[in-house]
Scaffold this motif. Sequence first.
Motif, short mmCIF file in Angstrom:
data_model
loop_
_atom_site.label_atom_id
_atom_site.label_comp_id
_atom_site.label_asym_id
_atom_site.label_seq_id
_atom_site.Cartn_x
_atom_site.Cartn_y
_atom_site.Cartn_z
N GLY A 1 49.49 35.56 -50.76
CA GLY A 1 50.32 36.71 -50.46
C GLY A 1 51.12 37.20 -51.65
N THR A 2 51.25 36.38 -52.66
CA THR A 2 51.98 36.76 -53.88
C THR A 2 51.08 36.66 -55.11
OG1 THR A 2 54.06 35.98 -52.95
CG2 THR A 2 53.96 36.27 -55.35
N ALA A 3 50.38 35.53 -55.22
CA ALA A 3 49.52 35.29 -56.37
C ALA A 3 48.07 35.15 -55.94
CB ALA A 3 49.96 34.03 -57.10
N LEU A 4 47.20 35.66 -56.79
CA LEU A 4 45.76 35.48 -56.60
C LEU A 4 45.34 34.40 -57.59
CD1 LEU A 4 43.12 36.57 -55.27
CD2 LEU A 4 42.83 37.94 -57.34
N THR A 5 45.06 33.20 -57.07
CA THR A 5 44.86 32.04 -57.92
C THR A 5 43.39 31.66 -58.04
OG1 THR A 5 47.03 31.18 -57.29
CG2 THR A 5 45.49 29.62 -58.29
N LEU A 6 42.95 31.52 -59.27
CA LEU A 6 41.62 31.00 -59.58
C LEU A 6 41.80 29.56 -60.02
CD1 LEU A 6 38.59 31.18 -60.14
CD2 LEU A 6 39.14 32.16 -62.38
N THR A 7 41.21 28.63 -59.28
CA THR A 7 41.35 27.20 -59.61
C THR A 7 40.05 26.68 -60.20
OG1 THR A 7 42.91 26.89 -57.78
CG2 THR A 7 41.84 24.91 -58.67
N LEU A 8 40.15 26.11 -61.40
CA LEU A 8 39.01 25.54 -62.11
C LEU A 8 39.23 24.05 -62.35
CD1 LEU A 8 38.54 28.26 -64.90
CD2 LEU A 8 37.26 28.06 -62.78
N LEU A 9 38.14 23.31 -62.47
CA LEU A 9 38.24 21.92 -62.90
C LEU A 9 38.59 21.89 -64.38
CD1 LEU A 9 35.09 20.32 -61.19
CD2 LEU A 9 37.47 20.33 -60.37
N HIS B 1 39.95 39.09 -63.52
CA HIS B 1 40.91 38.43 -62.64
C HIS B 1 42.12 39.34 -62.43
CE1 HIS B 1 43.45 34.54 -61.84
NE2 HIS B 1 43.37 35.31 -60.77
N ALA B 2 42.61 39.91 -63.51
CA ALA B 2 43.78 40.80 -63.43
C ALA B 2 43.47 42.06 -62.65
CB ALA B 2 44.25 41.14 -64.84
N ALA B 3 42.26 42.60 -62.82
CA ALA B 3 41.88 43.83 -62.11
C ALA B 3 41.82 43.59 -60.61
CB ALA B 3 40.53 44.33 -62.62
N LEU B 4 41.25 42.47 -60.20
CA LEU B 4 41.19 42.15 -58.78
C LEU B 4 42.59 41.93 -58.21
CD1 LEU B 4 39.72 41.39 -56.17
CD2 LEU B 4 39.44 39.07 -57.08
N ALA B 5 43.40 41.19 -58.93
CA ALA B 5 44.77 40.93 -58.46
C ALA B 5 45.53 42.24 -58.28
CB ALA B 5 45.49 40.01 -59.44
N ALA B 6 45.39 43.16 -59.22
CA ALA B 6 46.08 44.45 -59.12
C ALA B 6 45.61 45.23 -57.92
CB ALA B 6 45.86 45.26 -60.40
N ALA B 7 44.31 45.20 -57.64
CA ALA B 7 43.77 45.93 -56.49
C ALA B 7 44.31 45.39 -55.17
CB ALA B 7 42.25 45.87 -56.50
N LEU B 8 44.61 44.09 -55.15
CA LEU B 8 45.12 43.45 -53.93
C LEU B 8 46.65 43.41 -53.89
CD1 LEU B 8 42.63 40.44 -53.70
CD2 LEU B 8 42.61 42.53 -52.33
N GLY B 9 47.30 43.92 -54.94
CA GLY B 9 48.75 43.89 -55.00
C GLY B 9 49.30 42.50 -55.25
N ARG B 10 48.59 41.72 -56.04
CA ARG B 10 48.98 40.33 -56.32
C ARG B 10 49.14 40.14 -57.85
NH1 ARG B 10 49.03 41.14 -51.53
NH2 ARG B 10 47.94 39.92 -49.93
N LYS B 11 49.66 38.95 -58.21
CA LYS B 11 49.71 38.56 -59.61
C LYS B 11 48.60 37.55 -59.88
CE LYS B 11 54.73 39.16 -60.11
NZ LYS B 11 56.02 38.50 -60.46
N PRO B 12 47.90 37.67 -61.01
CA PRO B 12 46.84 36.71 -61.32
C PRO B 12 47.42 35.37 -61.75
CG PRO B 12 47.10 38.24 -63.14
CD PRO B 12 48.01 38.74 -62.04
N SER B 13 46.82 34.31 -61.28
CA SER B 13 47.29 32.95 -61.63
C SER B 13 46.08 32.05 -61.84
CB SER B 13 48.18 32.40 -60.51
OG SER B 13 48.53 31.05 -60.75
N LEU B 14 46.14 31.23 -62.89
CA LEU B 14 45.11 30.25 -63.16
C LEU B 14 45.64 28.85 -62.90
CD1 LEU B 14 42.29 29.50 -64.35
CD2 LEU B 14 43.41 29.40 -66.60
N ALA B 15 44.89 28.05 -62.16
CA ALA B 15 45.26 26.65 -61.88
C ALA B 15 44.14 25.74 -62.35
CB ALA B 15 45.56 26.46 -60.41
N ILE B 16 44.51 24.60 -62.92
CA ILE B 16 43.54 23.62 -63.37
C ILE B 16 43.68 22.38 -62.49
CG2 ILE B 16 42.69 22.22 -65.28
CD1 ILE B 16 42.38 25.24 -65.68
N ALA B 17 42.58 22.02 -61.86
CA ALA B 17 42.60 20.89 -60.92
C ALA B 17 42.30 19.58 -61.64
CB ALA B 17 41.58 21.11 -59.80
#
Length: 503
Positions: A464-472, A487-503
């Motif tokens: 609802g706030t961040a659009l997170t892409l999680t990678l190993l 990633h940023a373009a998709l987040a903007a279209a959804l009204g979210r902030k792009p976020s990267l997470a490393i698992a």
Amino acid sequence: MSVTNILFGTGKPRVETDDHPRTGIIDIGSNSIRLVVYQGPARLPAIRFNEKVLAGLGRGLAATGAIEKSALKTARIALARFAAIAREMECTVVRTVATAAVRDARNGSDLIAAAEHLGLTVETLSGEQEASAAGYGVLSAIPEADGIVGDLGGGSLELVRIRSGKIEDRVSFPLGVLRIGDMRAKRGKVLERHVARLVREAGWDQRGQGLPLFLVGGSWRALARLDMELSDYPLPIIHQYSMTAATITRLSRTIPQLSKPRLKAIPGLSSGRTATLADAAALLGVLMRQLGSRTTVVSSYGLREGLLYEQLNTVTRALDPLIVAAREEGRLLGRFPEHGDLLDRWIAPLFVNEPPATARLRHAACLLADVGWRANPEFRAERGVEIALHGNWVAIDAPGRGMLAQALSASLGGDLTAADPIGRLASPAAIKSATAWGLAMRLGQRMSGGLAGPLKRSRLTDDGTALTLTLLADDRGLYGEAVERRHAALAAALGRKPSLAIA
């Protein structure tokens, strides 16, 4: 039969074998004789060959009881060609069926004998068999159809009640488009009274109340083609085109005023059908009043497709024809056969609130996501739009095609503003959703390189706030500059902030 593609960088051929058998159906109708050769998945095989000859076997049949000699000659020539074509195409099965004209004519056996001399075995369908095939044909292309199928041929009219994927009732009338001209030529309401009596005596009076009438047959399809031209409809696709009772009334008044050159200039309108347009419109108007139907829906699938569908087992019948066709198209035109299904599962968490009917369109878009890769990069988006709008899809209406086109356009780098005619087919809300699908597909394709592994090992989430892409951790290198931009373009279209997470 196979198509060989060379895998870049390996020098090794990848062979994609298409071992689907070819099935030919020769349909000896009262107006036309046609050969259609099908090949592909059993649930929805593609048409490899389609040719018709307007033999007019039913012309004059009501008056004389026999097929005219000239029509028999034309039919024999057509059957000889079609038998030869079917042999050359190595059809595993060739099914030859005859309908009302051959069934009713006293010299129908002459044509059957001519066909058998060519090595063809003719099945003369009863009126009920003809009706069933038409009903199953509509169900094969519009599985959720609930209404009455009207199949207008040259020699007969079949009505079929379909609901919940099944045929509930059926009836056949001697009301082919080649039989009703004489009735219309007489003064008074001869045709209306005749149709009313037949429908009433068969117990079908007002059975279409609140239900659409699904139109099958070349004459009614030609009527729809004419209305599309006159109304400047933005999509030249007959299947699932709708007309109201008021539209049919208007067409009945307009047709006599149209000149032959005007009719000839209409794209896709066969010159052989123009002579029967007025009769087809008149019969449809009368029939809708007797049934009580207020709307019509055109089906491009009918008797021939119904014959194929009848032979399928229950499991195969239950498959979604749009998904089957899109998956096959993706397999034939794309680089990575399993990519579409994986891509759909990968982006699905972003669209969990979509209803099933919308989710299946998204699935189809993902299956087609790679169809433009062979095109010049400047025209890949246009290629995707063309496939979505003009592909031989079924179980999808015009707004659905619009959403599919917008998704493919966005995924292939096109303008995010809907191009014409997409904006005239789908609503702004639908276009917004489809654009988000396309951008999500674009991200998934770039991040994974079109390969299965990265999609299986990563995930995309929206809190609802961040659009997170999680990678190993081992896949951290996949997040390059191009992936970050998408990633940023998709987040903007959804009204979210792009976020990267490393698992």
